[in-house]
Design an enzyme around this catalytic site. Sequence first.
Site: not given
Ligand SMILES: Cc1cc2nc3c(=O)[nH]c(=O)nc-3n(C[C@H](O)[C@H](O)[C@H](O)COP(=O)(O)O)c2cc1C
Length: 363
Positions: A110, A133, A159, A233, A257
Amino acid sequence: MTRLERVLTVRDAERIARAVLPKQAYDYYRSGADAERTLRENIRAFRRWEIDYRVLVDVAHRDTSVTILGESLASPILVAPTAYHRMAHPDGEAGTARAAAKAGTLMVVSTLATTKLEEVAAASSGPKWFQLYVHKDRGFTRALVERAHAAGYKALVLTVDAPFLGRRLADERNGFALPPGLVMANLLEAIPSGPDVDRSMLARYVAARHDASITFRDLDALRSIAPMPLLVKGVVRGDDAARALDSGADGVIVSNHGGRQLDGSPASLDALVRVRDAVGDRGLVLMDGGIRWGTDVLKAIALGARAVLVGRPVIWGLAAGGEAGVLRVLELLRGELSTAMALAGCASIADVTEGLVRRAPRA
Ligand SMILES: Cc1cc2nc3c(=O)[nH]c(=O)nc-3n(C[C@H](O)[C@H](O)[C@H](O)COP(=O)(O)O)c2cc1C
């Protein structure tokens, strides 16, 4: 039995994470936007499909390997980009990177990591992609992409579901802030620091720097900065997926997300079916959201994902046992997938085809 030996499922890892993490941190990782409907639906959607298993197939040996953008991986379960790994455990992003490499899979790192992208790159020899981003300051965006390319990241993951930050009520109620001593290590020059800074405002401050005006026309420009494959994404619509490919992307990640952005948006698994139909074999289709069991992975692949990504399960593993905890979770999921393949009559990922699942009659 050690604590990690008691982790037999992703749920066990979450239970331990909940017990060991400060409430503020656990809530940050767990929560979704608003009423958390999409967060729940991501998980429920898997119940709407059944595995219509085949019998009398030689499954004495199963092969879970896949090739993605030229990368040979032992597992189709990739690490989704998530923020702030050092808040879960001191091993942080470097520990996650080592675990992903040991599990034979790929990590998406990330932008909001608490470890510099160069350090995460150096932590393991496993393949990594960089999640981006686009910032209003295009010079800053360019510098990030160039740094990622120079550090050896193999692809960019843009993203697109976060032009603004979704509202996470748990964080608001907790007054969530990154704990002292942790920083958004890739953004140091862009964000204010010092004792007077209100740390609970930093996430909003950073999100306000995201460029909410980017469109499909900007994808090409992004590609021209660094010669690496580009994945988009956060897509849930077939027409958006097709436009992303028309605009130069190599593939899409079907995702909402993890239910943290637009509450009321479709469950990822439901969106996957539409995106797969729109994309066909024109580009790579991956998905994330709600994967908690090996059978979920099987269903997502049967419904058109080349591979899946897991977000929270990795965080729970990290909180429960650092690098070893992440490895445990990734290995558990892969073991469950291998068992599910065996019981469903699939010796390889190529055997996991659409006919293997059907809508559950009672769903
Ligand atoms: C705590 C947390 C932080 C996240 N941070 C980012 C991020 O910085 N960039 C991003 O593209 N997605 C981020 N996501 C989304 C994840 O990439 C992903 O789409 C999502 O966690 C998938 O669902 P799941 O937690 O049920 O596996 C984040 C998700 C969580 C739970």
